[in-house]
Design a protein around this motif. Structure first.
Motif, mmCIF file in Angstrom:
data_model
loop_
_atom_site.group_PDB
_atom_site.id
_atom_site.type_symbol
_atom_site.label_atom_id
_atom_site.label_comp_id
_atom_site.label_asym_id
_atom_site.label_seq_id
_atom_site.Cartn_x
_atom_site.Cartn_y
_atom_site.Cartn_z
ATOM 1 N N THR A 1 -13.328 8.707 -6.177
ATOM 2 C CA THR A 1 -13.442 7.692 -7.223
ATOM 3 C C THR A 1 -12.323 7.931 -8.230
ATOM 4 O OG1 THR A 1 -15.848 7.580 -6.967
ATOM 5 C CG2 THR A 1 -14.915 6.752 -9.038
ATOM 6 N N MET A 2 -11.372 6.987 -8.295
ATOM 7 C CA MET A 2 -10.205 7.162 -9.144
ATOM 8 C C MET A 2 -10.408 6.481 -10.492
ATOM 9 S SD MET A 2 -8.561 8.995 -7.072
ATOM 10 C CE MET A 2 -7.077 9.240 -8.068
ATOM 11 N N HIS A 3 -9.775 7.016 -11.522
ATOM 12 C CA HIS A 3 -9.877 6.452 -12.876
ATOM 13 C C HIS A 3 -9.237 5.068 -12.895
ATOM 14 C CE1 HIS A 3 -9.589 6.063 -17.219
ATOM 15 N NE2 HIS A 3 -10.398 7.119 -17.330
ATOM 16 N N PRO A 4 -9.875 4.089 -13.547
ATOM 17 C CA PRO A 4 -9.337 2.719 -13.541
ATOM 18 C C PRO A 4 -8.006 2.570 -14.274
ATOM 19 C CG PRO A 4 -11.215 2.909 -15.030
ATOM 20 C CD PRO A 4 -11.154 4.186 -14.255
ATOM 21 N N SER A 5 -7.675 3.494 -15.179
ATOM 22 C CA SER A 5 -6.432 3.319 -15.940
ATOM 23 C C SER A 5 -5.562 4.579 -15.985
ATOM 24 C CB SER A 5 -6.738 2.870 -17.370
ATOM 25 O OG SER A 5 -7.571 3.815 -18.026
ATOM 26 N N LYS A 6 -6.145 5.740 -15.855
ATOM 27 C CA LYS A 6 -5.380 6.982 -15.923
ATOM 28 C C LYS A 6 -4.934 7.387 -14.521
ATOM 29 C CE LYS A 6 -7.594 8.763 -20.121
ATOM 30 N NZ LYS A 6 -8.360 9.885 -20.716
ATOM 31 N N LYS A 7 -3.638 7.461 -14.334
ATOM 32 C CA LYS A 7 -3.063 7.733 -13.024
ATOM 33 C C LYS A 7 -3.461 9.135 -12.526
ATOM 34 C CE LYS A 7 1.343 7.638 -10.547
ATOM 35 N NZ LYS A 7 2.823 7.473 -10.660
ATOM 36 N N ASP A 8 -3.816 9.198 -11.248
ATOM 37 C CA ASP A 8 -4.087 10.447 -10.539
ATOM 38 C C ASP A 8 -5.265 11.224 -11.118
ATOM 39 O OD1 ASP A 8 -1.927 9.785 -8.975
ATOM 40 O OD2 ASP A 8 -0.535 11.123 -10.000
ATOM 41 N N GLN A 9 -6.196 10.517 -11.724
ATOM 42 C CA GLN A 9 -7.423 11.140 -12.207
ATOM 43 C C GLN A 9 -8.578 10.753 -11.283
ATOM 44 O OE1 GLN A 9 -8.042 12.790 -15.700
ATOM 45 N NE2 GLN A 9 -5.992 13.373 -15.051
ATOM 46 N N TYR A 10 -9.350 11.761 -10.836
ATOM 47 C CA TYR A 10 -10.495 11.464 -9.972
ATOM 48 C C TYR A 10 -11.752 12.082 -10.578
ATOM 49 C CZ TYR A 10 -10.146 16.256 -8.064
ATOM 50 O OH TYR A 10 -10.110 17.627 -7.918
ATOM 51 N N PHE A 11 -12.876 11.448 -10.258
ATOM 52 C CA PHE A 11 -14.161 11.811 -10.849
ATOM 53 C C PHE A 11 -14.870 12.809 -9.942
ATOM 54 C CE2 PHE A 11 -18.611 10.846 -12.199
ATOM 55 C CZ PHE A 11 -18.442 11.052 -13.556
ATOM 56 N N PHE A 12 -15.312 13.923 -10.525
ATOM 57 C CA PHE A 12 -16.003 14.943 -9.738
ATOM 58 C C PHE A 12 -16.968 15.697 -10.639
ATOM 59 C CE2 PHE A 12 -16.357 19.280 -8.004
ATOM 60 C CZ PHE A 12 -16.777 18.998 -6.712
ATOM 61 N N ASP A 13 -18.237 15.709 -10.237
ATOM 62 C CA ASP A 13 -19.289 16.409 -10.979
ATOM 63 C C ASP A 13 -19.298 16.039 -12.462
ATOM 64 O OD1 ASP A 13 -20.460 17.633 -8.847
ATOM 65 O OD2 ASP A 13 -19.693 19.649 -9.258
ATOM 66 N N GLY A 14 -19.192 14.742 -12.720
ATOM 67 C CA GLY A 14 -19.346 14.252 -14.085
ATOM 68 C C GLY A 14 -18.116 14.366 -14.959
ATOM 69 N N GLN A 15 -16.990 14.812 -14.416
ATOM 70 C CA GLN A 15 -15.779 14.951 -15.208
ATOM 71 C C GLN A 15 -14.574 14.381 -14.449
ATOM 72 O OE1 GLN A 15 -15.439 19.147 -16.063
ATOM 73 N NE2 GLN A 15 -16.856 19.045 -17.790
ATOM 74 N N TRP A 16 -13.537 14.051 -15.216
ATOM 75 C CA TRP A 16 -12.287 13.565 -14.615
ATOM 76 C C TRP A 16 -11.352 14.753 -14.412
ATOM 77 C CZ3 TRP A 16 -12.261 8.929 -12.579
ATOM 78 C CH2 TRP A 16 -13.134 7.958 -13.080
ATOM 79 N N PRO B 1 -19.066 10.590 -0.041
ATOM 80 C CA PRO B 1 -18.703 10.448 -1.453
ATOM 81 C C PRO B 1 -17.932 11.668 -1.930
ATOM 82 C CG PRO B 1 -21.058 10.909 -1.226
ATOM 83 C CD PRO B 1 -20.534 10.668 0.149
ATOM 84 N N GLY B 2 -16.789 11.430 -2.566
ATOM 85 C CA GLY B 2 -15.939 12.526 -3.022
ATOM 86 C C GLY B 2 -16.023 12.747 -4.508
ATOM 87 N N ASP B 3 -17.222 12.675 -5.050
ATOM 88 C CA ASP B 3 -17.382 12.828 -6.498
ATOM 89 C C ASP B 3 -18.434 13.865 -6.863
ATOM 90 O OD1 ASP B 3 -19.678 11.546 -5.703
ATOM 91 O OD2 ASP B 3 -19.409 9.769 -6.963
ATOM 92 N N THR B 4 -18.842 14.701 -5.888
ATOM 93 C CA THR B 4 -19.917 15.632 -6.172
ATOM 94 C C THR B 4 -19.757 16.919 -5.367
ATOM 95 O OG1 THR B 4 -22.302 16.011 -5.929
ATOM 96 C CG2 THR B 4 -21.317 14.388 -4.460
ATOM 97 N N SER B 5 -20.082 18.031 -5.986
ATOM 98 C CA SER B 5 -20.026 19.313 -5.285
ATOM 99 C C SER B 5 -21.083 19.412 -4.197
ATOM 100 C CB SER B 5 -20.191 20.462 -6.284
ATOM 101 O OG SER B 5 -21.376 20.310 -7.032
ATOM 102 N N ALA B 6 -22.020 18.462 -4.171
ATOM 103 C CA ALA B 6 -23.032 18.458 -3.111
ATOM 104 C C ALA B 6 -22.408 18.206 -1.741
ATOM 105 C CB ALA B 6 -24.097 17.402 -3.404
ATOM 106 N N THR B 7 -21.233 17.583 -1.716
ATOM 107 C CA THR B 7 -20.548 17.338 -0.440
ATOM 108 C C THR B 7 -19.384 18.302 -0.223
ATOM 109 O OG1 THR B 7 -19.096 15.680 -1.460
ATOM 110 C CG2 THR B 7 -21.140 14.887 -0.452
ATOM 111 N N LEU B 8 -19.194 19.248 -1.124
ATOM 112 C CA LEU B 8 -18.083 20.203 -1.021
ATOM 113 C C LEU B 8 -18.600 21.508 -0.410
ATOM 114 C CD1 LEU B 8 -15.131 20.974 -1.616
ATOM 115 C CD2 LEU B 8 -15.888 21.707 -3.890
ATOM 116 N N TRP B 9 -18.487 21.615 0.913
ATOM 117 C CA TRP B 9 -18.951 22.841 1.547
ATOM 118 C C TRP B 9 -17.943 23.967 1.342
ATOM 119 C CZ3 TRP B 9 -15.226 23.743 5.187
ATOM 120 C CH2 TRP B 9 -14.640 22.650 5.823
#
Length: 541
Positions: free
Chosen positions: A264-279, A394-402
């Motif tokens: 999930t990429m930030h709508p305006s900030k380049k190269d920012q992705y959302f993970f565990d509630g933070q960018w 989904p690439g926004d949560t440590s639940a999928t990060l083995w």
């Protein structure tokens, strides 16, 4: 009792020529070729044998070894142009060299480093003495780490992970699906054979040329190595084969060895992705290679990718995707095969499997004490069971990060000494690896392991069971006939067509334009031998 091995391993019946190859610098290395050209390599130490194996492979296929190592070093495009650049970048994207540089000193034993060093020395010496055969001078010298990276590339290919990378680079992530790959293996207990021997069929479906082609060799040292079987160009050990105590076969298995994540990429900030509630910021990485344009003319090319917490990350027209592969986590596959080569009994062999260096492949095993064993080997992460791992995640949560935690080896599908006296695999489900009473049960763990579900067989497994189910006493001749059987089973299936039997139940009167073809197929004996004239009609249909 000794093992009868049916694997096109001609060395069992070799007739050695009188001539041998030796070197003053390596007086303990000797190569003798039999009448089929198979090298029988002798040395005082295992490192001696590795040197001889390198030399023999270079004599037979120096071109392929160089191509592999050019790709490993990111130089393939200097030979193959823009087509080579795809592979150069793909290998660099996986970060294999960085992983090997980080782990080589701690994860590879001193003993095996000597073997790797000696193999690299053999290739380098051959190149030095045969400069006219060298494709690119700056490729040499090779180093032990280059050999390890070559292994990692090979096992990544075997796991099917590169197929996931291709879907990302081709921007076809929505079409993600596993590759279909092959091989057969069968082990039969002496209690089912009329001569009291244990039978093992090693039937690797490898090509006869190219990077992962079959290369047969016999390796003998005074340090306890005496193994013959198949390897690949660039292999420092036998991959599957037999020693005087035991034998084993690999077949490709189909578990989940690679994952793709949608970030999930930030709508305006380049190269920012959302993970565990933070960018978080993507790490930008630039890789370079040189592409041969024409003759000696080469042009530098670079490509930028990114890295997220999941691993290599790519921007595509479908979105931003990360890729995480099992094969890139551990570097000691080559050493595990080396120790399998030298195992003397089942306990030693199983202890070597616990190294978890080889990330994939089924193993069918037999030994001279009549121990039979099957395991669908896999370095499968301890994934969160609440996600569908066969899909884009989904690439926004440590639940999928083995992480590096693996499913325990004793939780993988396996059988030891089945009552039926049969184990096999033909790339079918690992939950059908013997007769029904002996098969392992599919457990809830398979939601995260991703093996084919119980009941998902193929034509080879169905036909094999047709041939084996009523066996009381099997001769070696009959075993060979089973191995070479070319007949489709009753109730044919296909990965792309569930019920091929429908073809044989068409009515001529309903399809007048193809009535003759229908009639021919109905009369077909389902044999695919070279002289069968109806088989091509079935294949085309």
């Amino acid at each position: 009792m000794r093992i009868f091995l049916l694997a096109l391993l001609s060395s069992l019946l070799y007739s050695c020529s009188e001539e041998a190859v030796s070197w003053e610098e390596h007086p303990h290395v000797e190569i003798t070729r039999d009448q089929w050209g198979v090298p029988h390599i002798y040395g005082k130490t295992d490192a001696d044998v590795a040197y001889g194996l390198a030399w023999a492979q270079c004599e037979d296929d120096f071109l392929t070894i160089q191509e592999q190592m050019l790709a490993v070093k990111g130089m393939f495009a200097e030979l193959k142009g823009k087509d080579g650049a795809v592979l150069d970048f793909g290998i660099q994207f996986m970060g294999l060299r960085e992983i090997v540089n980080e782990k080589y000193e701690t994860d590879i034993s001193v003993e095996f480093k000597k073997v790797l060093d000696s193999y690299a020395e053999g290739v380098n010496e051959y190149a030095k003495l045969n400069p006219d055969k060298v494709l690119l001078k700056k490729l040499f010298p090779l180093h032990s780490k280059d050999i390890v990276i070559g292994y990692m590339l090979g096992v990544a290919q075997m796991t099917g992970a590169l197929a996931d990378l291709s879907t990302i680079l081709d921007e076809k992530v929505s079409d993600r699906m596993g590759e279909q790959r092959g091989s057969n293996a069968i082990a039969i207990s002496q209690k089912l054979t009329n001569d009291g021997y244990t039978y093992l069929a090693i039937n690797s479906h490898q090509p006869l040329e190219g990077w992962y082609s079959w290369y047969e060799a016999h390796l003998v040292s005074d340090e306890g190595m005496n193994v013959l079987g198949g390897t690949f160009p660039g292999g420092v050990t036998i991959f599957h084969g037999v020693n005087e105590y035991l034998g084993w076969a690999h077949t490709v298995n189909h578990a989940d060895f690679s994952d793709v994540y949608r970030l999930t990429m930030h709508p305006s900030k380049k190269d920012q992705y959302f993970f565990d509630g933070q960018w978080h910021s993507l790490e930008k990485v630039k890789y370079k290679t040189k592409v041969r344009i024409w003759g000696p003319l080469k042009f530098p090319v670079s490509r930028t990718i990114y890295r997220s917490v999941y691993g290599p990350t790519f921007k595509t027209s479908e979105g931003t995707f990360a890729w995480r592969l099992v094969a890139g986590q551990r570097i000691h596959a080559s050493e595990q095969w080396y120790r399998m080569n030298k195992s003397k009994n089942f306990n030693e062999f199983y202890r070597v499997l616990k190294m978890r260096g080889i990330p994939c492949t089924n193993i069918v095993y037999a030994d001279r004490t009549d121990t039979l064993f099957f395991i669908s080997n896999g370095n499968i992460p301890a994934r969160n069971p609440n996600y569908k791992w066969s899909q884009v995640l989904p690439g926004d949560t440590s639940a999928t990060l083995w992480n590096s935690d693996l499913i325990p080896i004793d939780s993988l599908p396996q059988i030891i000494n089945p009552v039926s006296g049969i184990v096999f695999n033909t790339n079918n489900t690992p939950y059908n690896a013997s007769l029904p009473m002996d098969n392992p049960n599919e457990t809830a763990l398979n939601k995260v392991m991703g093996y084919q579900n119980k009941g998902l067989d193929n034509n080879r497994s169905i036909r094999l069971l047709e041939l084996l189910e009523n066996i009381d006493s099997l001769s070696y001749r009959e075993f060979k006939e089973i191995k070479y059987d070319q007949t489709y089973p009753v109730n044919m299936t296909s990965p792309n067509m569930v019920n091929l039997e429908l073809i044989f139940h068409l009515r001529e009167e309903d399809h007048q334009q193809i009535a003759q073809a229908i009639s021919l197929l109905k009369g077909w004996g389902r044999n695919t031998g070279v002289h069968d004239t109806i088989a091509p009609l079935f294949i085309e249909t």
